[in-house]
Motif scaffolding. Structure first.
Motif, PDB file in Angstrom:
ATOM      1  N   CYS A  15     -14.825 -31.888 -22.596  1.00 49.29           N
ATOM      2  CA  CYS A  15     -15.802 -30.808 -22.717  1.00 49.29           C
ATOM      3  C   CYS A  15     -15.354 -29.648 -21.847  1.00 49.29           C
ATOM      4  CB  CYS A  15     -17.177 -31.322 -22.276  1.00 49.29           C
ATOM      5  SG  CYS A  15     -18.477 -30.090 -22.402  1.00 49.29           S
ATOM      6  N   ILE A  25     -16.656 -29.011 -27.284  1.00 45.91           N
ATOM      7  CA  ILE A  25     -16.707 -30.475 -27.156  1.00 45.91           C
ATOM      8  C   ILE A  25     -15.728 -31.092 -28.154  1.00 45.91           C
ATOM      9  CG2 ILE A  25     -18.174 -32.524 -27.361  1.00 45.91           C
ATOM     10  CD1 ILE A  25     -20.576 -30.445 -26.936  1.00 45.91           C
ATOM     11  N   GLY A  32     -18.546 -31.446 -18.806  1.00 46.60           N
ATOM     12  CA  GLY A  32     -18.124 -30.046 -18.723  1.00 46.60           C
ATOM     13  C   GLY A  32     -18.708 -29.428 -17.466  1.00 46.60           C
ATOM     14  N   LEU A  62     -21.640 -35.548 -21.570  1.00 44.80           N
ATOM     15  CA  LEU A  62     -21.481 -36.040 -22.941  1.00 44.80           C
ATOM     16  C   LEU A  62     -21.958 -37.487 -23.041  1.00 44.80           C
ATOM     17  CD1 LEU A  62     -17.965 -34.668 -23.967  1.00 44.80           C
ATOM     18  CD2 LEU A  62     -20.196 -33.569 -24.152  1.00 44.80           C
ATOM     19  N   CYS A  98     -24.924 -33.832 -26.056  1.00 40.95           N
ATOM     20  CA  CYS A  98     -24.444 -33.174 -24.828  1.00 40.95           C
ATOM     21  C   CYS A  98     -25.674 -32.691 -24.072  1.00 40.95           C
ATOM     22  CB  CYS A  98     -23.536 -32.008 -25.204  1.00 40.95           C
ATOM     23  SG  CYS A  98     -23.088 -30.985 -23.797  1.00 40.95           S
TER      24      CYS A  98
END
Length: 476
Positions: A40, A49, A319, A339, A344
């Motif tokens: 991510c 993603i 991320g 994730l 997400c």
């Protein structure tokens, strides 16, 4: 003598909070590929993603505001012929993203300003040079258009994306798989962690190893190494007894670590995310359901445990939002995009403060989107610290974020390789003239129409040609 029992720190009470369900990105089939990358990448405009794709590799690029259920037919970036292993947004242009894949190539993509309308299979440039899969890619922090890639051929290549050439190839430094590669703050050095259990600090332009430590972590499982803003190296790995460890090293003297912490006996690889402004490191274990965070200071024990944010669900990837994308009015100091198997979920880290005023101790000037150097200057030996911006009034992105044309820069002027490539982007010539005609609404409309049309299928090419004709006849 009174002895202070609790160390004072403004980050002691940082707490994490997952957003409500309607602010998550739902129904995403996160990639199941066996690889220890974050899967991510986030910037102030988009979240990208890596997803499951039949017959090749693909990733989603969603505008941050596009929360809720994501349609199965939502367009993807799908040019790779093998699974995508790593993605990274360019720090100097929020619409440019690079992807590394099992098909041995790196592709660089320019995402339209408002996100994808149809699936994108034509990258701006394909970087070919690795003979095995490319598992690590990372942009240079301060020089425009420089990208580092590391493959399972145990090679590191440094590319000038603007010309599509590999200008530095580090071949014989790593005898085994490279687990991680990271630039220092000014981008003059890189540090790597390798399967041979060594952590190396490398000067890529001189092509020499400046410092290395054998058996930085004695366990056999993968290590990670990142640079801190003071030049020290922070590593995560495993002990001989398979306990997870973190350690701090001074590259001037790698014999003994400055500090080592044993953590637990879980077997997930710890992914470190570092905030150079606050000196806080966040550790996210793949397969864990927690994020641990530590503050790094000059006083012993140097790495200070702050807290752990725990949820019920394990994370498949993570991320990390750059400072520019945070909400300074809510004292948000970090935002993660966790994730799950099918979604997400943003997680917000906040420092509790009573005042509504801008907290300048939490938000020192941070690295902005402007590069300090051009690619050629860096390859010639110049170094540049990040150009800092203030977040006092929140980050406002610049109007025209298209890349400047440098010599042979393909991200702006497509190379004249074939008639096909010229046809796929008929708006390139017009995009560069946009600033001079900003005031003329009609021209603006035509440009916008061209921008959306270029996402459509080739049947629309005649219409685009007409619009270009209109543009050329207008008085600029």
């Amino acid at each position: 003598m009174f002895r202070r029992v609790v160390r004072q720190s403004k980050f002691r009470h940082v707490f994490g909070q997952a957003v409500k369900n309607d602010q998550c990105y739902d129904d995403i089939r996160v990639s199941r590929v066996t690889w220890d990358s974050a899967f991510c990448a986030v910037n102030p405009k988009f979240v990208a993603i890596i997803v499951e794709a039949s017959g090749g590799g693909a990733f989603l690029v969603l505008p941050l505001h596009k929360t809720g259920r994501i349609d199965k037919a939502y367009p993807t970036v799908c040019g790779h012929t093998g699974p995508v292993l790593d993605i990274d947004w360019c720090p100097h242009n929020d619409q440019v993203i690079a992807s590394g894949s099992e098909d041995c190539t790196i592709m660089v993509w320019q995402i339209p300003e408002n996100g994808l309308v149809t699936s994108m299979s034509e990258p701006v440039v394909v970087l070919e040079g690795h003979s095995k899969r490319v598992g690590i890619i990372t942009w240079h922090p301060t020089a425009r258009n420089i990208l580092l890639s590391a493959g399972c051929d145990n090679m590191i290549m440094i590319w000038n994306v603007g010309t599509g050439e590999a200008l530095i190839t580090l071949e014989d430094m790593h005898p085994d798989v490279i687990y991680s590669a990271c630039w220092n703050r000014s981008g003059s050095l890189i540090c790597t962690a390798c399967k041979d259990k060594k952590v190396r600090v490398i000067d890529p332009r001189k092509e020499e190893i400046i410092a290395e430590k054998d058996k930085a972590h004695e366990g056999a499982r993968p290590m990670r190494a990142i640079f801190l803003s003071d030049g020290n190296v922070f590593t995560t790995g495993f002990s001989r007894m398979s306990e997870r460890q973190l350690a701090l090293w001074n590259p001037q003297n790698m014999e003994e670590p400055i500090s080592v912490h044993e953590m637990d006996t879980s077997n997930g690889v710890l992914l470190p995310f570092y905030d150079p402004d606050t000196n806080v490191v966040y550790l996210c274990g793949k397969g864990d359901s927690s994020i641990r965070y530590f503050e790094i200071t000059d006083e012993a024990p140097y790495v200070h445990y702050l807290n752990t944010f725990t949820t019920k669900e394990p994370q498949r990837g993570m991320g990390y939002m750059t400072k520019r994308g945070l909400d300074v009015n809510k004292c948000e100091i970090a935002r993660f995009y966790k994730l799950h198997e099918r979604k997400c979920e943003p997680i917000i880290m906040t420092v509790p403060r009573k005042s509504d005023l801008f907290q300048d101790d939490l938000y020192p000037d941070t690295a902005g989107p402007d590069p300090a150097l051009e690619a050629e200057e860096w390859f010639e030996g110049k170094n540049g610290e990040p150009i800092l911006i203030s977040l006092k009034h929140g980050y406002i992105p610049g109007k025209n974020r298209d890349l400047k044309v440098v010599k042979k820069n393909i991200l702006d002027n497509k190379p004249k390789m074939s008639k096909n490539t010229e046809n796929t982007n008929p708006a390139t010539k017009t995009a560069t003239s946009a600033p001079s005609i900003k005031g003329e609404a009609k021209l603006d409309e035509v440009l916008k129409e061209i921008k959306s049309l270029r996402e459509l299928v080739s049947s629309q090419e005649k219409r685009i040609a007409k619009l270009e004709e209109q543009l050329s006849q207008m008085d600029i």
